[in-house]
Design an enzyme around this catalytic site. Structure first.
Site, PDB file in Angstrom:
ATOM      1  CB  SER A  62      10.624  28.652   7.047  1.00 29.20           C
ATOM      2  OG  SER A  62      11.566  29.416   6.329  1.00 29.20           O
TER       3      SER A  62
ATOM      4  CG  ASP B 296      10.240  26.382  -0.665  1.00 29.65           C
ATOM      5  OD1 ASP B 296      10.614  27.545  -0.883  1.00 29.65           O
ATOM      6  OD2 ASP B 296      10.222  25.866   0.460  1.00 29.65           O
TER       7      ASP B 296
ATOM      8  CG  HIS C 276       9.045  29.032   2.022  1.00 25.90           C
ATOM      9  ND1 HIS C 276       9.875  27.951   2.263  1.00 25.90           N
ATOM     10  CD2 HIS C 276       9.193  29.853   3.104  1.00 25.90           C
ATOM     11  CE1 HIS C 276      10.488  28.110   3.419  1.00 25.90           C
ATOM     12  NE2 HIS C 276      10.096  29.250   3.948  1.00 25.90           N
TER      13      HIS C 276
END
EC number: 3.4.19.1
Length: 763
Positions: A617, A706, A738
């Site tokens: 991320s 995601d 995610h």
């Protein structure tokens, strides 16, 4: 490699030579030993005449089923005459097959088990006593959908006399249009089933983004555990998404209220998972059973926290005098997706009559610039169901304190905060339950598996409480391979001076950052440094604490040192340091990581020719930034669902406000229609802006579902690297979002990370 199921990515075994294939086989066996280590998820303590009973909810990865196996372990707590404490565990745990949640009643005499459907079948409620199943109820979809057990909207609460349970579930499906061979089917017409018909989609409705795709609106329900009758609680506008419900105290026969957190989603529902900056409030609505509720105004909803922009996690004191709650107002007011929190209390009226406005008392305020060694502010992920000590006004909670997680005792009347977990420990501690005034906790470190600890409350000469901690026989068993791999590891927290102190920087943002250095003690014996992985957390307003991670422990056990960097912007260091990063992403955070890596090299902790980088991320954002901004620093990289191009992400992510806030440092620039100037700035601060210099071989791990950082963002960067001739490997997981945390995905991801790094570090 597809040995763990059809959902896994399909790349691994394509065209591999026998040596590489053998490495996959060898590494996969060791990784599985680490993956098999169970987690302690929740705990409850029940007091009886014969002592205390402990019940632990645990889980373990089931790779073949691609789920986590849930089970319950119980034990008896005995306090010996010599002040020692022993846990007498049951011989074996009991698997809770198909259970979505299990919640004991306050007395511990009943256990509610909820089984959510995997399709459109009914939700099952089971009520167990100590010997058998008492009741079983099937709640059809026309009443409500699945019960929320996500840790965010989740709220399952027994009332005090254990006759009802309040909970959050998906509202019933809204009607959809029907079509047949004649076109639109109108009510009142006869439907010819022989010819056939189908349901249309109807109007699209906003969802709460990442992890909530396909979920319907959370709504509040109460079930009678004797009859199975379910009552939907009316009077709550659909613009409010409810969660975290608790019952008000039932005193003096006054009316009971259902008290809950509510999030407004009337304009647009931004992604809410991991985002504490969504405005929310504590609401109360009167519960009177078996009364007509056609007129919602007869039982109005009360907003108890009108004067504050955030309120969640409500808890009533044992005597019912106080309602305490957590606030993320600093996140809501600033725009940061997580920031330093505060704790507040409301004095609950003894007659049950709520005033027009409530007086909110500040218990813990936001800390901007903590002094060295002092309380850095509140960073909790929730409160215990029953966090109260026997004095009625002190509670126990867990929070981040710099690079550790600690247990605190908080006095609601004075606001005094004291550390209940050992102040000299660099381990992370989490309180799981209270046994009277004693604390049952779990402690771990990067090099040691979670262990249960028992903290016995003692008073000093001035009457001030502290806790004396003792070890408990650990129910978590590890294989000999795991214990052997961990036995030679050590860790320490290092303070790294920051490289840039720009003009106007707040005092709290000028202090050294912290990194957690994990290594094998063996490298000192032969004078060589193990290869180093720079580990970067996401967020960016998150933290990597000194706690156990199966995956990272596995990488340590095969010969990698780790430099786990808590750059400025991380939780746990005060609001000044956290708020120094927005507007400077891709610059300040990159400099902090490079300063940490250079510090490790200077201290002789790293070989500059064997440094890799791993992040997901925002950590992936930093990973891909680093291989462009410092192209000669890293021999290999691995990025998990990375943010690579904010300009292309802003129009498709579930949190477009994140793009603006991290780019500009405020909420004033946000718009649903970014200007060309906005897009130019987004591009300038993104890793894609430095693609021309990137040359580091990079592994990408991407989830097709995601919604936070859609997979196209990673693929654009992958293709740009390939265009330059950079060596790239991609694993795309078609059914993951995610976190990439489903068991098979987690397993295959870190297996490939290990093999990828081994290839370039010559292990």
């Amino acid at each position: 490699m597809d040995s763990c199921g059809t959902d896994s990515a399909k790349e691994v075994h394509v065209g591999l030579d026998s040596t590489t294939e053998e490495e996959y086989a060898t590494q996969s066996k060791l990784l599985k030993e680490f993956i098999n280590i169970p987690s302690i998820d929740k705990a409850w303590i029940f007091n009886s005449g014969s002592g205390s009973q402990a019940m632990f909810a645990m889980s373990q990865a089931n790779l073949l089923a691609n789920k986590r196996k849930k089970f319950m372990l119980s034990g008896h707590i005995s306090k010996e005459s010599n002040q020692s404490v022993n846990f007498h565990w049951a011989p074996f745990p009991v698997e809770m097959t198909g259970a979505s949640a299990f919640v004991p009643s306050p007395s511990g005499l009943k256990l509610l088990v909820i089984r959510n459907p995997e399709n459109e079948s009914p939700t099952k409620f089971e009520i167990w006593n100590s010997s058998h199943l008492e009741k079983e109820f099937h709640i059809p979809q026309k009443v409500h959908g699945s019960v929320y057990v996500d840790g965010w909207f989740e709220g399952i609460s027994w009332n005090s006399d254990e006759t009802r349970v309040a909970y959050i579930a998906e509202e019933p499906s809204r009607p959809k249009p029907t079509f047949d061979h004649l076109g639109y089917y109108k009510k009142g017409n006869s439907l010819d089933k022989d010819i056939g018909s189908w349901k249309g989609e109807g109007d699209w409705e906003e969802e709460w983004g990442e992890a909530y795709a396909g979920k319907r609106q959370p709504a509040l329900f109460v079930i009678d555990v004797d009859s199975g009758k379910v009552e939907p609680i009316k009077g709550i506008p659909r613009s409010i998404s409810v969660g975290q419900v608790v019952w008000s105290p039932n005193s003096n026969e006054s009316a009971q209220y259902l008290v809950f957190a509510g999030w407004l989603g009337d304009k647009r529902k931004f992604g809410i998972k991991y985002c504490y900056n969504r405005p929310c409030a504590i609401y109360a609505i009167k519960f009177i059973s078996d009364e007509p509720k056609d007129d919602a105004n007869e039982f109005p909803i009360h907003n108890l926290t009108k004067s504050i922009s955030s309120g969640f996690c409500p808890r009533f004191s044992k005597d019912g005098k106080f309602l305490v709650f957590v606030s993320a107002k600093s996140a809501v007011d600033s725009g940061a997706h997580w920031a330093t929190e505060s704790l507040h209390r409301i004095d609950w009226p003894s007659d049950g009559k709520l005033p027009e406005s409530t007086n909110i008392v500040d218990v813990i305020q936001v800390v901007n610039c903590p002094d060295d060694g002092c309380f850095p502010g509140l960073y909790v992920t929730g409160l215990l169901c029953d966090p109260w000590l026997s004095d009625g006004h002190s509670l126990i909670l867990s929070t981040y304190w710099r690079s550790c997680r600690v247990i605190l005792s908080v006095n609601l009347l004075s606001g005094e905060v004291s550390r209940a977990s050992p102040s000299d420990s660099d381990y992370s501690w989490t309180a799981f339950a209270l046994d009277g005034d004693n604390i049952v906790a779990v402690s771990s470190s990067p090099v040691s598996v979670p262990e249960i600890k028992y903290g016995k409350k003692v008073l000093d000469s001035a009457g001030k409480p502290s806790w004396k901690w003792s070890n408990i026989q650990n129910p978590i068993r590890c294989s000999e391979k795991v214990m052997s791999g961990l036995s030679s590891l050590q860790f320490k927290i290092l303070k790294v001076p920051i490289s840039d102190v720009s003009e106007g920087l707040a005092e709290g943002a000028k202090k050294p950052i912290e990194v957690i250095y994990v290594s094998s003690s063996k490298f000192k014996e032969n004078g060589k440094c193990d290869p180093l992985i720079a580990v970067l957390h996401g967020g960016p307003h998150s933290i990597s604490p000194c706690s156990f991670s199966r995956n990272m422990a596995y990488l340590s056990s095969i010969g990698y040192s780790q430099l786990i960097v808590n750059y400025r912007g991380s939780l746990g260091y005060g609001e000044d340091a956290l708020q120094s990063l927005p507007g400077k992403v891709g610059s300040q955070d990159v400099k902090d990581v490079l300063a940490a890596v250079d510090y490790a090299i200077e201290m002789g902790l790293a070989d500059p020719s064997k440094i890799t980088v791993l992040g997901g991320s925002h950590g992936g954002f930093l990973t891909t930034h680093l291989i462009g901004q410092a192209p000669n620093k890293f021999v290999a990289a691995a990025a998990r669902n990375p943010v690579c191009n904010i300009a292309s992400m802003v129009g498709i992510t579930d949190i477009p406000d994140w793009c603006f806030f991290e780019a500009y440092g405020d909420q004033n620039h946000y718009t649903e229609a970014p200007s060309s100037e906005d897009l130019s700035r987004f591009h300038q601060i993104s890793p894609i802006a430095h693609i021309s210099k990137a040359k580091t071989p990079t592994l990408f791990l991407l989830g097709s579902q995601d919604l936070r950082v859609p997979i196209s963002n990673g693929f654009q960067y992958v293709r740009a690297l390939k265009e330059k001739g950079v060596e790239v490997k991609v694993l795309a997981f078609p059914n993951d979002n995610h976190p990439l945390d489903r068991p098979q995905t987690d397993y295959e991801s870190f297996l490939n990370i290990a093999v990828w790094f081994n290839k370039y570090c010559k292990l």
